[in-house]
Motif scaffolding. Structure first.
Motif, PDB file in Angstrom:
ATOM      1  N   LEU A 103      44.591  14.501  -3.980  1.00 53.75           N
ATOM      2  CA  LEU A 103      43.414  13.727  -4.344  1.00 53.75           C
ATOM      3  C   LEU A 103      42.165  14.457  -3.847  1.00 53.75           C
ATOM      4  CD1 LEU A 103      44.505  10.060  -3.517  1.00 53.75           C
ATOM      5  CD2 LEU A 103      44.651  11.291  -5.676  1.00 53.75           C
ATOM      6  N   ASP A 104      41.301  14.830  -4.791  1.00 48.96           N
ATOM      7  CA  ASP A 104      40.048  15.445  -4.385  1.00 48.96           C
ATOM      8  C   ASP A 104      39.067  14.334  -3.996  1.00 48.96           C
ATOM      9  OD1 ASP A 104      38.872  14.413  -6.762  1.00 48.96           O
ATOM     10  OD2 ASP A 104      39.354  16.243  -7.854  1.00 48.96           O
ATOM     11  N   ALA A 105      37.866  14.693  -3.627  1.00 50.14           N
ATOM     12  CA  ALA A 105      36.901  13.706  -3.126  1.00 50.14           C
ATOM     13  C   ALA A 105      36.623  12.619  -4.158  1.00 50.14           C
ATOM     14  CB  ALA A 105      35.608  14.405  -2.716  1.00 50.14           C
ATOM     15  N   GLY A 106      36.465  12.977  -5.411  1.00 54.08           N
ATOM     16  CA  GLY A 106      36.201  11.987  -6.456  1.00 54.08           C
ATOM     17  C   GLY A 106      37.372  11.038  -6.666  1.00 54.08           C
ATOM     18  N   GLU A 107      38.576  11.594  -6.643  1.00 52.51           N
ATOM     19  CA  GLU A 107      39.774  10.770  -6.818  1.00 52.51           C
ATOM     20  C   GLU A 107      39.969   9.841  -5.622  1.00 52.51           C
ATOM     21  OE1 GLU A 107      42.267  13.997  -9.527  1.00 52.51           O
ATOM     22  OE2 GLU A 107      42.364  14.082  -7.340  1.00 52.51           O
ATOM     23  N   ARG A 108      39.664  10.339  -4.412  1.00 60.49           N
ATOM     24  CA  ARG A 108      39.759   9.478  -3.219  1.00 60.49           C
ATOM     25  C   ARG A 108      38.748   8.341  -3.288  1.00 60.49           C
ATOM     26  NH1 ARG A 108      40.507  14.349  -0.468  1.00 60.49           N
ATOM     27  NH2 ARG A 108      38.348  14.372   0.219  1.00 60.49           N
ATOM     28  N   ALA A 109      37.541   8.642  -3.760  1.00 63.35           N
ATOM     29  CA  ALA A 109      36.518   7.602  -3.895  1.00 63.35           C
ATOM     30  C   ALA A 109      36.964   6.545  -4.901  1.00 63.35           C
ATOM     31  CB  ALA A 109      35.186   8.219  -4.311  1.00 63.35           C
ATOM     32  N   GLN A 110      37.556   6.988  -6.001  1.00 66.30           N
ATOM     33  CA  GLN A 110      38.063   6.054  -7.009  1.00 66.30           C
ATOM     34  C   GLN A 110      39.184   5.194  -6.420  1.00 66.30           C
ATOM     35  OE1 GLN A 110      39.778   7.937 -10.445  1.00 66.30           O
ATOM     36  NE2 GLN A 110      40.049   5.998 -11.534  1.00 66.30           N
ATOM     37  N   ALA A 111      40.067   5.806  -5.649  1.00 62.70           N
ATOM     38  CA  ALA A 111      41.161   5.068  -5.028  1.00 62.70           C
ATOM     39  C   ALA A 111      40.614   4.030  -4.044  1.00 62.70           C
ATOM     40  CB  ALA A 111      42.104   6.035  -4.311  1.00 62.70           C
ATOM     41  N   GLU A 112      39.627   4.415  -3.240  1.00 59.18           N
ATOM     42  CA  GLU A 112      39.053   3.480  -2.273  1.00 59.18           C
ATOM     43  C   GLU A 112      38.396   2.296  -2.983  1.00 59.18           C
ATOM     44  OE1 GLU A 112      35.453   3.398   0.916  1.00 59.18           O
ATOM     45  OE2 GLU A 112      36.767   5.150   0.980  1.00 59.18           O
ATOM     46  N   THR A 113      37.656   2.566  -4.047  1.00 63.12           N
ATOM     47  CA  THR A 113      37.019   1.492  -4.808  1.00 63.12           C
ATOM     48  C   THR A 113      38.073   0.532  -5.363  1.00 63.12           C
ATOM     49  OG1 THR A 113      35.181   2.933  -5.388  1.00 63.12           O
ATOM     50  CG2 THR A 113      35.513   0.996  -6.765  1.00 63.12           C
ATOM     51  N   ALA A 114      39.141   1.083  -5.909  1.00 64.75           N
ATOM     52  CA  ALA A 114      40.211   0.248  -6.467  1.00 64.75           C
ATOM     53  C   ALA A 114      40.890  -0.578  -5.378  1.00 64.75           C
ATOM     54  CB  ALA A 114      41.235   1.122  -7.188  1.00 64.75           C
ATOM     55  N   MET A 115      41.148   0.043  -4.214  1.00 65.64           N
ATOM     56  CA  MET A 115      41.809  -0.689  -3.127  1.00 65.64           C
ATOM     57  C   MET A 115      40.926  -1.814  -2.609  1.00 65.64           C
ATOM     58  SD  MET A 115      44.020   2.104  -0.993  1.00 65.64           S
ATOM     59  CE  MET A 115      42.741   3.331  -0.815  1.00 65.64           C
ATOM     60  N   ARG A 116      39.623  -1.560  -2.478  1.00 67.15           N
ATOM     61  CA  ARG A 116      38.707  -2.615  -2.020  1.00 67.15           C
ATOM     62  C   ARG A 116      38.713  -3.784  -3.006  1.00 67.15           C
ATOM     63  NH1 ARG A 116      33.246  -0.760   0.997  1.00 67.15           N
ATOM     64  NH2 ARG A 116      34.150   0.725   2.440  1.00 67.15           N
ATOM     65  N   ALA A 117      38.704  -3.481  -4.300  1.00 65.28           N
ATOM     66  CA  ALA A 117      38.712  -4.533  -5.318  1.00 65.28           C
ATOM     67  C   ALA A 117      40.020  -5.329  -5.258  1.00 65.28           C
ATOM     68  CB  ALA A 117      38.522  -3.925  -6.703  1.00 65.28           C
ATOM     69  N   GLU A 118      41.147  -4.638  -5.045  1.00 64.56           N
ATOM     70  CA  GLU A 118      42.436  -5.324  -4.958  1.00 64.56           C
ATOM     71  C   GLU A 118      42.504  -6.221  -3.726  1.00 64.56           C
ATOM     72  OE1 GLU A 118      45.320  -2.195  -5.216  1.00 64.56           O
ATOM     73  OE2 GLU A 118      44.704  -1.704  -7.255  1.00 64.56           O
ATOM     74  N   ILE A 119      41.979  -5.759  -2.614  1.00 67.72           N
ATOM     75  CA  ILE A 119      41.977  -6.565  -1.385  1.00 67.72           C
ATOM     76  C   ILE A 119      41.125  -7.805  -1.572  1.00 67.72           C
ATOM     77  CG2 ILE A 119      41.143  -6.600   1.005  1.00 67.72           C
ATOM     78  CD1 ILE A 119      42.258  -3.725   1.221  1.00 67.72           C
ATOM     79  N   ALA A 120      40.007  -7.661  -2.267  1.00 63.81           N
ATOM     80  CA  ALA A 120      39.120  -8.808  -2.500  1.00 63.81           C
ATOM     81  C   ALA A 120      39.825  -9.910  -3.291  1.00 63.81           C
ATOM     82  CB  ALA A 120      37.860  -8.354  -3.227  1.00 63.81           C
ATOM     83  N   GLN A 121      40.865  -9.555  -4.057  1.00 54.96           N
ATOM     84  CA  GLN A 121      41.623 -10.530  -4.844  1.00 54.96           C
ATOM     85  C   GLN A 121      42.747 -11.195  -4.056  1.00 54.96           C
ATOM     86  OE1 GLN A 121      40.507 -11.340  -7.918  1.00 54.96           O
ATOM     87  NE2 GLN A 121      38.875  -9.907  -7.383  1.00 54.96           N
ATOM     88  N   ARG A 122      42.994 -10.729  -2.832  1.00 59.02           N
ATOM     89  CA  ARG A 122      44.084 -11.257  -2.007  1.00 59.02           C
ATOM     90  C   ARG A 122      43.488 -11.945  -0.780  1.00 59.02           C
ATOM     91  NH1 ARG A 122      46.857  -5.979  -1.013  1.00 59.02           N
ATOM     92  NH2 ARG A 122      47.945  -7.141   0.577  1.00 59.02           N
ATOM     93  N   PRO A 123      43.463 -13.278  -0.781  1.00 57.22           N
ATOM     94  CA  PRO A 123      42.769 -14.023   0.283  1.00 57.22           C
ATOM     95  C   PRO A 123      43.227 -13.685   1.705  1.00 57.22           C
ATOM     96  CG  PRO A 123      43.370 -15.498  -1.505  1.00 57.22           C
ATOM     97  CD  PRO A 123      43.998 -14.174  -1.802  1.00 57.22           C
ATOM     98  N   ARG A 124      44.527 -13.546   1.935  1.00 65.45           N
ATOM     99  CA  ARG A 124      44.994 -13.244   3.296  1.00 65.45           C
ATOM    100  C   ARG A 124      44.525 -11.874   3.746  1.00 65.45           C
ATOM    101  NH1 ARG A 124      51.092 -13.942   3.603  1.00 65.45           N
ATOM    102  NH2 ARG A 124      50.745 -13.131   5.687  1.00 65.45           N
ATOM    103  N   ALA A 125      44.631 -10.884   2.856  1.00 67.32           N
ATOM    104  CA  ALA A 125      44.175  -9.529   3.193  1.00 67.32           C
ATOM    105  C   ALA A 125      42.667  -9.522   3.405  1.00 67.32           C
ATOM    106  CB  ALA A 125      44.563  -8.553   2.087  1.00 67.32           C
ATOM    107  N   MET A 126      41.957 -10.240   2.549  1.00 65.78           N
ATOM    108  CA  MET A 126      40.499 -10.293   2.669  1.00 65.78           C
ATOM    109  C   MET A 126      40.094 -10.936   3.995  1.00 65.78           C
ATOM    110  SD  MET A 126      37.815  -9.386   1.100  1.00 65.78           S
ATOM    111  CE  MET A 126      36.105  -9.750   0.831  1.00 65.78           C
ATOM    112  N   ALA A 127      40.795 -11.976   4.393  1.00 62.96           N
ATOM    113  CA  ALA A 127      40.471 -12.651   5.655  1.00 62.96           C
ATOM    114  C   ALA A 127      40.681 -11.729   6.850  1.00 62.96           C
ATOM    115  CB  ALA A 127      41.316 -13.912   5.807  1.00 62.96           C
ATOM    116  N   ARG A 128      41.674 -10.862   6.778  1.00 66.23           N
ATOM    117  CA  ARG A 128      41.921  -9.927   7.883  1.00 66.23           C
ATOM    118  C   ARG A 128      40.848  -8.847   7.961  1.00 66.23           C
ATOM    119  NH1 ARG A 128      47.518 -10.028   6.207  1.00 66.23           N
ATOM    120  NH2 ARG A 128      47.155  -8.042   5.188  1.00 66.23           N
ATOM    121  N   ILE A 129      40.341  -8.410   6.820  1.00 61.19           N
ATOM    122  CA  ILE A 129      39.401  -7.292   6.811  1.00 61.19           C
ATOM    123  C   ILE A 129      37.952  -7.755   6.889  1.00 61.19           C
ATOM    124  CG2 ILE A 129      38.525  -5.385   5.403  1.00 61.19           C
ATOM    125  CD1 ILE A 129      41.377  -4.901   4.522  1.00 61.19           C
ATOM    126  N   ASP A 130      37.612  -8.833   6.201  1.00 63.24           N
ATOM    127  CA  ASP A 130      36.233  -9.332   6.178  1.00 63.24           C
ATOM    128  C   ASP A 130      35.964 -10.134   7.453  1.00 63.24           C
ATOM    129  OD1 ASP A 130      33.687 -10.116   5.415  1.00 63.24           O
ATOM    130  OD2 ASP A 130      34.415 -11.756   4.161  1.00 63.24           O
TER     131      ASP A 130
END
Length: 153
Positions: free
Chosen positions: A94-121
């Protein structure tokens, strides 16, 4: 006189080359993600020294090795999934752009999971700040990847 001048010129040139090589190495090190620290001897003993004698016997060493191998296998699976999903150019990393895309996707997925969101937020504002994201990644690294407890005895 010429010999001293030439020697001084060689010394200055050599110093310049060494400084530029050191700077290039430092820049390369800064571009890589930090590696997780290895557990200390005390942490390993606390986790695997079942009989409390301050040393790992054969059985305890086997348990430690099994835990390490399990952690590596889990990490390999996670890396393979990330490559499969985000390695757009197919170069096997994963180059820098691909890592940034992965991070954006993971943040969006976590935001959809209340338990995970509660642990991180941690501030409860419904958003994952960069500081919360970094702290969440560190917690996950400490726990050995996906959500399991840090001590699996």
């Amino acid at each position: 006189m010429k010999t001293k001048l030439i020697s001084a010129l060689i010394a200055v040139t050599t110093l310049g080359v060494l400084v530029s090589v050191a700077q290039a190495a430092e820049d390369a090190a800064d571009s890589r993600p930090p590696r997780p620290e290895r557990p200390s001897r005390e942490e390993i003993l606390a986790r695997f020294d079942a009989n409390g004698d301050g040393r790992l016997d054969k059985t305890e060493r086997a348990a430690a090795k099994e835990a390490r191998d399990e952690l590596r296998a889990r990490g390999d699976k996670m890396r393979a999934r990330a490559l499969e999903r985000f390695d757009a150019n197919g170069d096997g990393k994963l180059d820098a752009g691909e890592r940034a895309q992965a991070e954006t996707a993971m943040r969006a997925e976590i935001a959809q999971r209340p338990r995970a969101m509660a642990r991180i937020d941690t501030d409860g504002d419904g958003q994952i700040s960069d500081a919360e994201w970094a702290a969440g990644r560190e917690k996950m690294r400490e726990r050995g990847g996906r959500g399991g407890p840090p001590d699996r005895r």
